[in-house]
Design an enzyme around this catalytic site. Structure first.
Site, mmCIF file in Angstrom:
data_model
loop_
_atom_site.group_PDB
_atom_site.id
_atom_site.type_symbol
_atom_site.label_atom_id
_atom_site.label_comp_id
_atom_site.label_asym_id
_atom_site.label_seq_id
_atom_site.Cartn_x
_atom_site.Cartn_y
_atom_site.Cartn_z
ATOM 1 N N ASP A 39 0.848 -1.210 0.000
ATOM 2 C CA ASP A 39 0.000 0.000 0.000
ATOM 3 C C ASP A 39 0.868 1.239 0.000
ATOM 4 O OD1 ASP A 39 -3.282 0.323 0.887
ATOM 5 O OD2 ASP A 39 -2.035 2.111 0.724
ATOM 6 N N SER A 74 4.205 2.341 -4.937
ATOM 7 C CA SER A 74 3.029 2.613 -5.758
ATOM 8 C C SER A 74 2.966 1.559 -6.853
ATOM 9 C CB SER A 74 3.132 3.993 -6.402
ATOM 10 O OG SER A 74 2.110 4.102 -7.390
ATOM 11 N N TYR A 166 -13.126 6.532 -13.833
ATOM 12 C CA TYR A 166 -13.142 5.311 -13.019
ATOM 13 C C TYR A 166 -13.839 4.169 -13.771
ATOM 14 C CZ TYR A 166 -14.082 2.611 -8.697
ATOM 15 O OH TYR A 166 -14.156 1.659 -7.719
ATOM 16 N N GLY A 167 -14.969 4.476 -14.411
ATOM 17 C CA GLY A 167 -15.699 3.444 -15.150
ATOM 18 C C GLY A 167 -14.880 2.893 -16.306
ATOM 19 N N LYS A 170 -12.183 0.679 -14.836
ATOM 20 C CA LYS A 170 -12.675 -0.565 -14.221
ATOM 21 C C LYS A 170 -13.151 -1.565 -15.273
ATOM 22 C CE LYS A 170 -12.054 -0.282 -9.806
ATOM 23 N NZ LYS A 170 -10.860 -0.976 -9.272
ATOM 24 N N ARG A 201 -13.378 3.941 3.175
ATOM 25 C CA ARG A 201 -13.249 5.409 3.083
ATOM 26 C C ARG A 201 -13.663 5.912 1.698
ATOM 27 N NH1 ARG A 201 -6.798 6.703 2.376
ATOM 28 N NH2 ARG A 201 -6.659 5.781 0.320
#
Ligand code: NAI
Length: 299
Positions: A39, A74, A166-167, A170, A201
């Site tokens: 992470d 990262s 994001y879509g 993904k 979150r």
């Protein structure tokens, strides 16, 4: 049937410092896996970073008697990813499972979205899956064993206002899976996607508290563990949230043969073209070509 175990296996979970990734990492460790807790430790929009989040999850795993190492790279950083894989191989000598879970959000309507927001989200979700995968792929092939789970989203599958970046990222992961599930076949490398809904979150501002309390990440993790297990499926999109599991598929209708079609004929046949009777989910792209040939031959 026996319990699903990961004894002797090495599992890398990216973005495992909190939320879903933490829950996955804890459960793999509980089931005997050696776990790499990766992470970056940044904020939801991907800025900042520290290895404290990954360190804390490793401390939880070791306190419970498990084995884990923390990694603060990262997933978009080539040198960081190479180092993550090298450290894992130096310590444990194999990599059985990759759970590509790291993610960020930069939500805005497309009008307001800067290209930098688009690129950042594509970079973390898509290239942040591809880079670890590329670094691990030959290792999995040489082992003749591997399990990969990518993390997609209902936004990718179906859309959501303010999440064009994001879509796109993904659904790109589903496209990646559709080919990798085939390329991994002869080396027993299986590739699946989880489509979660969970209170983290990332989603805490989006849903009311009474909904969030039903959506603990621990309700998603059993699906991920099964997808990554020895006898898990290949090429599945498993949706999971609040204890509800389902499979998402892309279907194509049987369609209509219109040998001399005009645009008007396509318009006037729209309902028949879209008739769901006989629709299929093809195992690979050639399924569509075979359907065309079958329709041409009149069967
Ligand atoms: P989260 O924000 O708690 O977890 C994401 C983790 O990824 C964070 O710990 C973050 O530090 C880490 N991360 C971000 N960029 C990174 C990078 N470049 N390298 C390494 N680590 C990085 O959010 P959540 O909800 O646990 O998200 C996990 C995954 O599930 C994400 O891919 C998200 O898009 C996906 N997802 C979550 C849903 C939900 O309902 N919570 C719905 C659909 C998908």
């Amino acid at each position: 049937m026996s319990d699903i175990r990961f004894d002797g296996q090495v599992v890398i979970v990216t973005g495992a410092g909190g939320g879903l990734g933490r829950s996955h990492a804890l459960e793999f460790a509980r089931r005997g896996a050696k776990v790499v807790v990766n992470d970056l430790g940044g904020s939801v929009d991907g800025t900042g970073g520290s290895s404290a989040a990954a360190d804390a999850v490793v401390a939880e795993i070791t306190a419970a008697g498990g084995e884990a190492i923390a990694d603060g790279a990262s997933v978009t950083d080539d040198a960081g990813v190479a180092n993550l894989v090298k450290r894992t191989m130096d310590k444990w000598g194999r990599i059985d499972v990759l759970i590509a879970n790291a993610g960020i959000l930069r939500d805005k309507s497309f009008s307001k979205m800067e290209l930098a927001d688009f690129e950042a989200v594509m970079s973390v979700h898509l290239m942040g899956t591809v880079k670890p995968l590329k670094a691990i792929w030959e290792i999995m092939k040489a082992q003749n064993y591997g399990r990969v789970v990518v993390t997609t989203s209902s936004t990718g599958l179906y859309g959501n206002f303010g999440q064009a970046n994001y879509g796109a990222a993904k659904l790109a992961l589903v496209g990646l899976m559709n080919t990798m599930k085939i390329e991994g076949g002869k080396n027993d490398i299986r590739f699946n996607a989880i489509c979660p809904v969970a209170a983290t979150r990332m989603t805490e501002a989006l849903m009311p508290p009474q909904v969030l309390e039903r959506l603990g990440p621990e309700h998603v993790t059993p699906g991920v563990v099964y997808l990554a297990s020895k006898d898990g499926p290949n090429g599945a999109i498993l949706t999971a949230g609040a204890g509800v599991f389902s499979i998402a598929r892309i279907y194509e209708t049987d369609g209509l043969y219109l040998p001399t079609a005009t645009a008007e004929q396509v318009r006037d046949s729209w309902d028949k073209i879209g008739d769901p009777a006989g629709q299929e989910a093809y195992p690979a792209g050639h399924g569509q070509t075979q359907k065309l040939m079958r329709k041409l031959s009149g069967s």
